[in-house]
Design an enzyme around this catalytic site. Structure first.
Site, PDB file in Angstrom:
ATOM      1  CB  CYS A  67      -0.892   0.017   1.175  1.00 48.17           C
ATOM      2  SG  CYS A  67      -1.862   1.506   1.680  1.00 48.17           S
ATOM      3  CB  CYS A  70       0.517   1.285   4.088  1.00 48.47           C
ATOM      4  SG  CYS A  70      -1.058   1.118   4.458  1.00 48.47           S
TER       5      CYS A  70
END
Length: 144
Positions: A67, A70
């Site tokens: 991600c 993230c």
């Protein structure tokens, strides 16, 4: 006055006096530091013990290695842990490795941050945050 703080390594509960610097505290059982200035890795094995402390709010970052947001959020979260511990604990859950925990908290997008106090969710925020946004969110919910 004192606080009961679970060891991030072995889970043993430790009583720490408010008059002492908790950042210097060590676990009475395994001698690990109670606070290391960075988020701890949370798993099914240690999750409940860490979040159920009445004395220590815990901010949990649900994330995944693939991600992009993230990965962008990771250094912000790391810096917040270094700055705000020992007032609260910071933990990370890899949603790929801990799918049961992600399902338990109905994580539908990542990164998702959940703030726990006494084992109860008191706040949730999805999406990457700047340092200032993260601190404001924590202050609104957890700081007296």
């Amino acid at each position: 006055m004192s606080r009961t703080i679970p060891c991030p390594n072995c889970g043993q509960l430790n009583r720490v006096s408010d008059e002492k610097d908790a950042r210097k505290g060590q676990c009475a059982t395994c001698k690990s530091p109670l606070f290391a200035g960075h988020p701890i890795n949370l798993t099914r094995a240690n999750f409940d013990r860490q979040i159920k402390s009445e004395d220590l709010p815990v901010v949990v970052d649900f994330w995944a290695a693939w991600c992009g947001p993230c990965r962008a959020m990771a250094p912000v979260f790391e810096a917040a842990a270094a700055e705000l511990e020992p007032r609260l604990r910071f933990g990370k859950i890899d949603t790929e490795a801990e799918q049961q925990l992600a399902a338990r908290f109905h994580i539908q997008s990542i990164p998702t941050l959940i703030l726990f106090k006494g084992g109860k969710e008191i706040g949730r925020r999805s999406g990457a945050l700047s340092s200032g946004e993260l601190k404001r969110w924590i202050d609104q919910l957890a700081m007296p």
